[in-house]
Design an enzyme around this catalytic site. Structure first.
Site, mmCIF file in Angstrom:
data_model
loop_
_atom_site.group_PDB
_atom_site.id
_atom_site.type_symbol
_atom_site.label_atom_id
_atom_site.label_comp_id
_atom_site.label_asym_id
_atom_site.label_seq_id
_atom_site.Cartn_x
_atom_site.Cartn_y
_atom_site.Cartn_z
ATOM 1 N N LEU A 84 0.835 -1.206 0.000
ATOM 2 C CA LEU A 84 0.000 0.000 0.000
ATOM 3 C C LEU A 84 0.867 1.253 0.000
ATOM 4 C CD1 LEU A 84 -2.450 -1.413 2.665
ATOM 5 C CD2 LEU A 84 -2.987 -1.027 0.252
ATOM 6 N N HIS A 100 0.052 -10.849 9.941
ATOM 7 C CA HIS A 100 1.246 -11.299 9.226
ATOM 8 C C HIS A 100 1.661 -12.651 9.793
ATOM 9 C CE1 HIS A 100 4.829 -10.948 6.799
ATOM 10 N NE2 HIS A 100 5.518 -11.370 7.847
ATOM 11 N N LEU A 135 6.608 -1.569 5.525
ATOM 12 C CA LEU A 135 5.987 -2.872 5.271
ATOM 13 C C LEU A 135 6.151 -3.819 6.463
ATOM 14 C CD1 LEU A 135 4.640 -4.728 3.098
ATOM 15 C CD2 LEU A 135 6.955 -5.513 2.550
ATOM 16 N N GLN A 164 -3.784 -20.429 14.618
ATOM 17 C CA GLN A 164 -3.637 -19.360 15.614
ATOM 18 C C GLN A 164 -4.043 -18.000 15.050
ATOM 19 O OE1 GLN A 164 -3.332 -20.340 18.649
ATOM 20 N NE2 GLN A 164 -3.216 -22.383 17.725
HETATM 21 C C1 GAR Z 1 -2.582 -15.668 5.985
HETATM 22 O O1 GAR Z 1 -1.684 -16.651 6.431
HETATM 23 C C2 GAR Z 1 -2.040 -14.289 6.286
HETATM 24 O O2 GAR Z 1 -1.335 -14.230 7.500
HETATM 25 C C3 GAR Z 1 -1.116 -14.068 5.128
HETATM 26 O O3 GAR Z 1 -1.815 -14.595 4.023
HETATM 27 C C4 GAR Z 1 -2.660 -15.652 4.459
HETATM 28 C C5 GAR Z 1 -4.056 -15.363 3.981
HETATM 29 O O4 GAR Z 1 -4.917 -16.423 4.262
HETATM 30 N N1 GAR Z 1 -0.803 -12.697 4.947
HETATM 31 C C6 GAR Z 1 0.366 -12.264 4.467
HETATM 32 O O5 GAR Z 1 1.250 -13.015 4.108
HETATM 33 C C7 GAR Z 1 0.493 -10.761 4.395
HETATM 34 N N2 GAR Z 1 1.825 -10.382 4.059
HETATM 35 P P1 GAR Z 1 -6.485 -16.237 4.224
HETATM 36 O O6 GAR Z 1 -6.809 -15.572 2.888
HETATM 37 O O7 GAR Z 1 -7.024 -17.620 4.301
HETATM 38 O O8 GAR Z 1 -6.889 -15.365 5.398
#
Ligand code: GAR
Length: 201
Positions: A84, A100, A135, A164
């Protein structure tokens, strides 16, 4: 509250199932699986496809316009895989949360589980934080730690962390909506006596 997704949307689903007032879900990808789940629950959905914009600024402006149409009190990034602009982040400062899949500040960026395995860490996990222009930085609301076992692979570790994520993100959003989160000198304090970390063996 409004949730931004790019794909599966399991964190968004966890928030809905926790009873949080998710009124809209926006994706930057029309094929995001989470959109169908949200629509099926009667939640408003919208797509702002990043491919249709020449610059990050133009995309973020269109995204902000879509978001503001819903007047959300909280904007939650849940697997929203776009960097963003600082203008966008500033517009929603103090009401923009992200999850994250690492124990920040370790392993910012992508491929966190593979990098955790390669580094040989014995604890890994996930973090909900307020979004700032840097970021994967910003005041940490809650973290969950899980063990890394000797024979883990990326898939097993990711699943352990994701379980978790589904606990801590709804918790963090609930605290926010209840007005319990206070940021002091870049550190989040919660009104009342609430543990801000959990360890899930
Ligand atoms: C999740 O593990 C989230 O923590 C990660 O993407 C996945 C989305 O899963 N986010 C990142 O990596 C952000 N940099 P979801 O679409 O099933 O919630």
């Amino acid at each position: 509250m409004l949730v931004l997704i790019s794909g599966r949307g399991s964190n968004m689903q966890a928030m809905v199932e926790a009873g949080l007032p998710v009124t809209a879900v926006i994706s930057n990808r029309a094929d995001a699986a989470g959109l169908a789940y949200a629509a099926g629950r009667g939640i408003a959905t919208a797509v702002v496809a990043h491919g249709g914009y020449a610059t990050r600024e133009a995309f973020d402006a269109a995204l902000a316009q879509a978001i503001d149409g819903f007047h959300p009190d909280l904007v939650a990034l849940a697997g929203f895989m776009r960097i963003l602009t600082s203008g966008f982040v500033q517009r929603y400062e103090g009401r923009l949360l992200n999850i994250h899949p690492s124990l920040l500040p370790a392993f910012t960026g992508l491929d966190t589980h593979a990098r955790a395995l390669a580094a040989g860490v014995k604890l890994h996990g996930c973090t909900v934080h307020f979004v700032t222009a840097a970021l994967d930085h910003g005041p940490i609301v809650i973290q969950a730690a899980v063990p890394v076992f000797a024979h883990d692979d990326e898939t097993r570790l990711a699943a352990r962390v994701l379980a978790q994520e589904h606990r801590i993100y709804p918790q963090a959003a609930r605290w926010f909506l209840d007005g319990k989160l206070v940021i002091e000198n870049g550190v989040v304090r919660i009104e009342g006596d609430h543990p801000q970390q959990l360890y899930a063996p």
